[in-house]
Design a protein around this motif. Structure first.
Motif, PDB file in Angstrom:
ATOM      1  N   MET A  10       0.821  -1.207   0.000  1.00 38.93           N
ATOM      2  CA  MET A  10       0.000   0.000   0.000  1.00 38.93           C
ATOM      3  C   MET A  10       0.859   1.263   0.000  1.00 38.93           C
ATOM      4  SD  MET A  10      -3.259  -0.994   2.417  1.00 38.93           S
ATOM      5  CE  MET A  10      -2.373  -1.999   3.610  1.00 38.93           C
ATOM      6  N   LEU A  11       1.951   1.237   0.798  1.00 36.30           N
ATOM      7  CA  LEU A  11       2.857   2.379   0.798  1.00 36.30           C
ATOM      8  C   LEU A  11       3.482   2.587  -0.575  1.00 36.30           C
ATOM      9  CD1 LEU A  11       4.748   2.028   4.197  1.00 36.30           C
ATOM     10  CD2 LEU A  11       3.308   3.931   3.509  1.00 36.30           C
ATOM     11  N   ASN A  12       3.905   1.495  -1.205  1.00 37.89           N
ATOM     12  CA  ASN A  12       4.552   1.610  -2.506  1.00 37.89           C
ATOM     13  C   ASN A  12       3.585   2.063  -3.593  1.00 37.89           C
ATOM     14  OD1 ASN A  12       7.101   0.903  -1.622  1.00 37.89           O
ATOM     15  ND2 ASN A  12       6.788  -1.282  -1.940  1.00 37.89           N
ATOM     16  N   LYS A  13       2.311   1.839  -3.391  1.00 33.49           N
ATOM     17  CA  LYS A  13       1.328   2.232  -4.396  1.00 33.49           C
ATOM     18  C   LYS A  13       0.744   3.614  -4.134  1.00 33.49           C
ATOM     19  CE  LYS A  13      -2.697   0.475  -6.923  1.00 33.49           C
ATOM     20  NZ  LYS A  13      -3.671  -0.635  -7.036  1.00 33.49           N
ATOM     21  N   HIS A  14       0.415   3.900  -2.849  1.00 32.80           N
ATOM     22  CA  HIS A  14      -0.298   5.146  -2.534  1.00 32.80           C
ATOM     23  C   HIS A  14       0.450   6.057  -1.565  1.00 32.80           C
ATOM     24  CE1 HIS A  14      -3.801   3.484  -4.532  1.00 32.80           C
ATOM     25  NE2 HIS A  14      -3.784   2.427  -3.736  1.00 32.80           N
ATOM     26  N   SER A  15       1.572   5.572  -0.973  1.00 36.05           N
ATOM     27  CA  SER A  15       2.294   6.303   0.079  1.00 36.05           C
ATOM     28  C   SER A  15       1.434   6.504   1.323  1.00 36.05           C
ATOM     29  CB  SER A  15       2.789   7.664  -0.431  1.00 36.05           C
ATOM     30  OG  SER A  15       3.711   7.484  -1.481  1.00 36.05           O
TER      31      SER A  15
ATOM     32  N   GLY B   1      12.706  -8.009   3.364  1.00 37.66           N
ATOM     33  CA  GLY B   1      13.744  -7.953   2.346  1.00 37.66           C
ATOM     34  C   GLY B   1      13.262  -7.888   0.920  1.00 37.66           C
ATOM     35  N   ARG B   2      11.937  -7.822   0.695  1.00 41.41           N
ATOM     36  CA  ARG B   2      11.415  -7.756  -0.671  1.00 41.41           C
ATOM     37  C   ARG B   2      10.420  -6.607  -0.783  1.00 41.41           C
ATOM     38  NH1 ARG B   2      10.073 -13.683  -2.971  1.00 41.41           N
ATOM     39  NH2 ARG B   2      10.662 -12.643  -4.897  1.00 41.41           N
ATOM     40  N   ALA B   3      10.364  -6.001  -1.956  1.00 37.52           N
ATOM     41  CA  ALA B   3       9.459  -4.876  -2.186  1.00 37.52           C
ATOM     42  C   ALA B   3       8.199  -5.382  -2.895  1.00 37.52           C
ATOM     43  CB  ALA B   3      10.140  -3.808  -3.031  1.00 37.52           C
ATOM     44  N   TYR B   4       7.045  -5.028  -2.348  1.00 34.10           N
ATOM     45  CA  TYR B   4       5.762  -5.471  -2.897  1.00 34.10           C
ATOM     46  C   TYR B   4       4.906  -4.257  -3.255  1.00 34.10           C
ATOM     47  CZ  TYR B   4       6.882  -9.949  -0.593  1.00 34.10           C
ATOM     48  OH  TYR B   4       7.484 -11.110  -0.189  1.00 34.10           O
ATOM     49  N   VAL B   5       3.905  -4.500  -4.092  1.00 32.74           N
ATOM     50  CA  VAL B   5       2.886  -3.498  -4.361  1.00 32.74           C
ATOM     51  C   VAL B   5       1.537  -4.189  -4.289  1.00 32.74           C
ATOM     52  CG1 VAL B   5       2.932  -3.803  -6.880  1.00 32.74           C
ATOM     53  CG2 VAL B   5       2.153  -1.628  -5.896  1.00 32.74           C
ATOM     54  N   ARG B   6       0.546  -3.501  -3.730  1.00 32.69           N
ATOM     55  CA  ARG B   6      -0.784  -4.079  -3.552  1.00 32.69           C
ATOM     56  C   ARG B   6      -1.577  -3.941  -4.840  1.00 32.69           C
ATOM     57  NH1 ARG B   6      -2.812  -7.751   0.030  1.00 32.69           N
ATOM     58  NH2 ARG B   6      -5.056  -7.465   0.348  1.00 32.69           N
ATOM     59  N   ILE B   7      -1.983  -5.072  -5.405  1.00 36.60           N
ATOM     60  CA  ILE B   7      -2.817  -5.103  -6.608  1.00 36.60           C
ATOM     61  C   ILE B   7      -4.073  -5.892  -6.267  1.00 36.60           C
ATOM     62  CG2 ILE B   7      -3.008  -5.766  -9.030  1.00 36.60           C
ATOM     63  CD1 ILE B   7      -0.940  -3.604  -8.566  1.00 36.60           C
ATOM     64  N   ALA B   8      -5.239  -5.199  -6.225  1.00 34.89           N
ATOM     65  CA  ALA B   8      -6.499  -5.833  -5.830  1.00 34.89           C
ATOM     66  C   ALA B   8      -6.329  -6.448  -4.446  1.00 34.89           C
ATOM     67  CB  ALA B   8      -6.953  -6.845  -6.868  1.00 34.89           C
ATOM     68  N   ASP B   9      -6.472  -7.778  -4.323  1.00 34.65           N
ATOM     69  CA  ASP B   9      -6.362  -8.410  -3.010  1.00 34.65           C
ATOM     70  C   ASP B   9      -5.088  -9.231  -2.858  1.00 34.65           C
ATOM     71  OD1 ASP B   9      -6.980 -10.380  -4.801  1.00 34.65           O
ATOM     72  OD2 ASP B   9      -8.512 -11.342  -3.554  1.00 34.65           O
ATOM     73  N   GLU B  10      -4.063  -8.930  -3.677  1.00 37.88           N
ATOM     74  CA  GLU B  10      -2.807  -9.670  -3.558  1.00 37.88           C
ATOM     75  C   GLU B  10      -1.620  -8.722  -3.513  1.00 37.88           C
ATOM     76  OE1 GLU B  10      -1.296 -11.978  -6.785  1.00 37.88           O
ATOM     77  OE2 GLU B  10      -2.396 -10.824  -8.283  1.00 37.88           O
ATOM     78  N   ASP B  11      -0.530  -9.206  -2.953  1.00 39.47           N
ATOM     79  CA  ASP B  11       0.717  -8.456  -2.891  1.00 39.47           C
ATOM     80  C   ASP B  11       1.663  -9.017  -3.942  1.00 39.47           C
ATOM     81  OD1 ASP B  11      -0.130  -6.943  -0.655  1.00 39.47           O
ATOM     82  OD2 ASP B  11       0.350  -8.629   0.655  1.00 39.47           O
ATOM     83  N   ARG B  12       2.023  -8.167  -4.913  1.00 43.74           N
ATOM     84  CA  ARG B  12       2.893  -8.612  -5.999  1.00 43.74           C
ATOM     85  C   ARG B  12       4.280  -8.035  -5.815  1.00 43.74           C
ATOM     86  NH1 ARG B  12       4.363  -6.418 -10.726  1.00 43.74           N
ATOM     87  NH2 ARG B  12       2.815  -4.744 -10.633  1.00 43.74           N
ATOM     88  N   VAL B  13       5.322  -8.885  -6.005  1.00 40.73           N
ATOM     89  CA  VAL B  13       6.708  -8.447  -5.883  1.00 40.73           C
ATOM     90  C   VAL B  13       7.038  -7.487  -7.020  1.00 40.73           C
ATOM     91  CG1 VAL B  13       9.124  -9.169  -5.840  1.00 40.73           C
ATOM     92  CG2 VAL B  13       7.378 -10.598  -4.763  1.00 40.73           C
ATOM     93  N   LEU B  14       7.662  -6.362  -6.682  1.00 40.13           N
ATOM     94  CA  LEU B  14       8.059  -5.400  -7.712  1.00 40.13           C
ATOM     95  C   LEU B  14       9.157  -5.991  -8.589  1.00 40.13           C
ATOM     96  CD1 LEU B  14       8.229  -2.071  -5.669  1.00 40.13           C
ATOM     97  CD2 LEU B  14       6.583  -2.621  -7.441  1.00 40.13           C
ATOM     98  N   SER B  15       9.062  -5.766  -9.886  1.00 37.81           N
ATOM     99  CA  SER B  15      10.081  -6.230 -10.823  1.00 37.81           C
ATOM    100  C   SER B  15      11.310  -5.338 -10.712  1.00 37.81           C
ATOM    101  CB  SER B  15       9.548  -6.178 -12.252  1.00 37.81           C
ATOM    102  OG  SER B  15       9.381  -4.820 -12.666  1.00 37.81           O
ATOM    103  N   PRO B  16      12.484  -5.795 -11.208  1.00 36.92           N
ATOM    104  CA  PRO B  16      13.682  -4.945 -11.175  1.00 36.92           C
ATOM    105  C   PRO B  16      13.468  -3.603 -11.860  1.00 36.92           C
ATOM    106  CG  PRO B  16      14.289  -7.211 -11.659  1.00 36.92           C
ATOM    107  CD  PRO B  16      12.781  -7.164 -11.679  1.00 36.92           C
ATOM    108  N   ALA B  17      12.747  -3.581 -12.974  1.00 37.89           N
ATOM    109  CA  ALA B  17      12.491  -2.326 -13.688  1.00 37.89           C
ATOM    110  C   ALA B  17      11.636  -1.384 -12.849  1.00 37.89           C
ATOM    111  CB  ALA B  17      11.812  -2.608 -15.025  1.00 37.89           C
TER     112      ALA B  17
END
Length: 278
Positions: A1-6, A75-91
């Motif tokens: 949620m932080l990575n998506k909306h701060s 140790g991993r960066a995620y972003v919230r998409i709908a009802d799941e947490d997806r790992v951010l890609s290197p890009a």
């Protein structure tokens, strides 16, 4: 949620459909939640954690904000998409980090107390000649001052820190080099220390490694001798350059090159940038 909306809000004790279930909550429960966030989320955030009652059911409400994206959980960066947490890609990670660092002033762009007189002209000339041959820079060497201004490494008569560590006559940098007889730091066969600017030290350390690793000889059909290093020279050079690109220059520690019987280790003081882990 932080990575998506701060920003985000989180409830414990509530079903996904919004129905409050309630839970047993004590001061220790709230403290455990706070410690879990502190121990497992990077960069540091300071959420508001409190007990609330929803339809007379005791729940925990957490509200948090953070502009320093990307944030990492375990140790991993995620972003919230709908009802799941997806790992951010290197890009995606690179995009977050670049966005965060826009406008920030870095150590290498700060002004030093050094002047043009402190630049080794031969090193600067050779650097520009190599850059010209590689077609990385399209202007030729004229004078120290003109070249440094074109490279954006000087303001007024003061060198930026990057200019001095790259081309300085008497750089503050040192590198320690050693060869150990086995696979541990027990018996050493050689140890030495060199000082200089980044350009000089990359050349010194590459030569040291070249001269002290194993090479095998292959004879082809024309009986020509071909020597093959146990570690590709291109990989060695890349690792050495990276060790100076990413080192912490405010640290008093030195870069190190250590050759063991089964490996070569290249060390630089500092950590992975922006919370990244290996």
């Amino acid at each position: 949620m932080l990575n998506k909306h701060s920003y985000g809000e989180l409830y414990f004790g509530v079903r996904n459909d919004g129905t409050p279930m309630g839970m047993d909550i004590s001061e220790k429960t709230l403290r455990d939640v706070s410690q879990a966030i502190t121990n497992h989320i990077e960069l540091q955030i300071y959420p508001e954690i409190k007990q609330v009652f929803i339809e007379e059911k005791a729940c925990i409400h957490i509200e948090f904000t953070g502009e320093e994206t990307p944030y990492y959980a375990f140790g991993r960066a995620y972003v919230r998409i709908a009802d799941e947490d997806r790992v951010l890609s290197p890009a995606e990670l690179e995009s977050y980090i670049l966005k965060r660092n826009i406008g920030r002033k870095t150590w290498d762009s700060d002004l030093s107390e050094k002047t043009i007189d402190d630049i080794d002209e031969d090193t600067l000339k050779k650097y520009l000649e190599r850059a010209n041959r590689a077609k990385r820079i399209d202007f030729v060497y004229t004078t120290k001052e003109d070249t440094l201004r074109r490279l954006n490494l000087i303001e007024g008569n003061k060198l930026k820190n990057a200019a001095y560590v790259l081309f300085g006559k008497l750089s503050m940098l040192e590198v320690q080099m050693a060869i150990f007889a086995g696979t541990e730091r027990l018996t050493f066969n050689d140890i030495k220390k060199e000082s200089g600017n980044v350009i000089a030290l990359v050349e010194v350390t590459e030569k040291y490694i070249r001269n002290n690793i194993h090479w095998r000889v292959v004879l082809d059909g024309s009986v020509q001798r071909k020597e093959i290093p146990e570690v590709p020279i291109e990989a060695i050079r890349e690792a050495l350059v990276n060790s100076y690109c990413h080192r912490l220059y405010t640290s008093s520690q030195n870069n190190e090159v250590t050759i063991y019987s089964d490996r070569v280790e290249i060390y630089n003081p500092g950590t992975f940038p922006d919370g990244l882990t290996p």
